[in-house]
Design a protein around this motif. Sequence first.
Motif, short mmCIF file in Angstrom:
data_model
loop_
_atom_site.label_atom_id
_atom_site.label_comp_id
_atom_site.label_asym_id
_atom_site.label_seq_id
_atom_site.Cartn_x
_atom_site.Cartn_y
_atom_site.Cartn_z
N PRO A 142 -22.82 2.56 9.75
CA PRO A 142 -23.75 1.60 10.36
C PRO A 142 -23.05 0.31 10.77
O PRO A 142 -23.45 -0.79 10.38
N LYS A 143 -22.00 0.43 11.56
CA LYS A 143 -21.17 -0.72 11.93
C LYS A 143 -21.99 -1.82 12.59
O LYS A 143 -21.99 -2.97 12.16
N GLY A 188 -28.96 4.27 11.63
CA GLY A 188 -29.84 4.07 10.47
C GLY A 188 -29.37 4.90 9.29
O GLY A 188 -30.05 5.84 8.88
N VAL A 189 -28.21 4.55 8.77
CA VAL A 189 -27.64 5.24 7.61
C VAL A 189 -27.17 4.19 6.61
O VAL A 189 -26.92 3.04 6.96
N PRO A 236 -31.37 7.54 12.44
CA PRO A 236 -31.27 7.71 10.99
C PRO A 236 -30.64 9.03 10.58
O PRO A 236 -30.64 10.01 11.33
N GLY A 237 -30.09 9.04 9.37
CA GLY A 237 -29.66 10.28 8.74
C GLY A 237 -30.83 10.85 7.96
O GLY A 237 -31.99 10.58 8.29
N ALA A 238 -30.55 11.62 6.89
CA ALA A 238 -31.62 12.17 6.04
C ALA A 238 -32.34 10.99 5.38
O ALA A 238 -31.72 10.15 4.74
N VAL A 239 -33.66 10.94 5.53
CA VAL A 239 -34.44 9.83 5.00
C VAL A 239 -34.94 10.20 3.61
O VAL A 239 -35.66 11.19 3.43
N SER A 250 -37.08 2.82 2.56
CA SER A 250 -37.34 1.37 2.61
C SER A 250 -36.33 0.67 3.51
O SER A 250 -36.68 -0.29 4.22
N ASP A 251 -35.09 1.13 3.49
CA ASP A 251 -34.07 0.52 4.35
C ASP A 251 -34.26 0.91 5.81
O ASP A 251 -34.01 0.09 6.71
N LEU A 252 -34.71 2.14 6.07
CA LEU A 252 -34.98 2.51 7.46
C LEU A 252 -36.11 1.66 8.02
O LEU A 252 -36.00 1.14 9.14
N ALA A 253 -37.17 1.49 7.24
CA ALA A 253 -38.26 0.61 7.68
C ALA A 253 -37.74 -0.81 7.89
O ALA A 253 -38.12 -1.50 8.85
#
Length: 302
Positions: free
Chosen positions: A277-278, A225-226, A160-163, A199-202
């Motif tokens: 996020p390809k 996870g971006v 992930p990037g900054a969450v 929410s998208d990372l989860a």
Amino acid sequence: MRVLIGGGTGFVGRELTKLLRQKGHEVTVISRQAGPGKITWADVESGGLPPCDGAVNLAGENIMNPLRWWNDSYKSDLFSSRVGTTKTLAQAIASSPSPPHTWVLVSGVACYRPSQATQYTEETEWTPFDLLSRLVKEWEGAAKLPDEIAKNTRQVVVRPGAVLGRDGGAMAQMLTPFWFGVGGPLGSGRQPFPWIHVSDLAGIIAHALDPSTQLPADQPVVLNGVAPAQVTNYEFTKELGRIMRRPTIIPVPGFALDVMLGTERAVILTQGQKVVPKRTLETGFSYQFSDISSALRQIVGS
């Protein structure tokens, strides 16, 4: 599905736990203290892996902890809290008589060298170049399962990037200065700002845990996870100020961040990577917050 979450009491862990339970799954959290629905890391080390269909590790000392000075002790904690817990779970999975079908590690985009020009996908090859990239290398290396176990347990690494979210993460320290009208770009502001709504990372983690999700045969599978919409720090700052109806005219000099955070840690804010996020999109994941405006509106309640 029964899911075991290391570090499940943290910012991302709480969101993932909520999402999985909403979907009807059973969640057990590994934390420092036992309790309802919880076990401890000592329980895993002594008793092995409890029965589960999926395992996730989110554990790790907060790298942007404002109460910790950047010194050797803190750096050691950053490594041990991530590499140590990941190794504990990987070893427990490898020795389990019935290992889970999916093992997910959440690491970070610090493996990609900061650049305003280069665009990184999950297929990008990389080598460590500084402290944080070495951390990611050791962290992800600790998660790797023996080949015979990997035949039946799918390994996934989410970077992930900054969450961003209401209840913690990167926004927790940003909102106060913005409310007082003293928010502004960090450093030059031109640096890329890879980000994702919590929410998208989860959702990406739950997507990876779902056995019906078709993933490449790579072992491990890497998912960035971006969010798909890329922004610079300046663009992020201006949009946050616009939504909060606050000025964003006071930049924070890079040297000030170096002094406050330590140079090795400040690079997270003063430098950045264009991360795409390809593969995440290719797996069919659908974002709730694909652009920075919708994410920030949800977070600040506008």
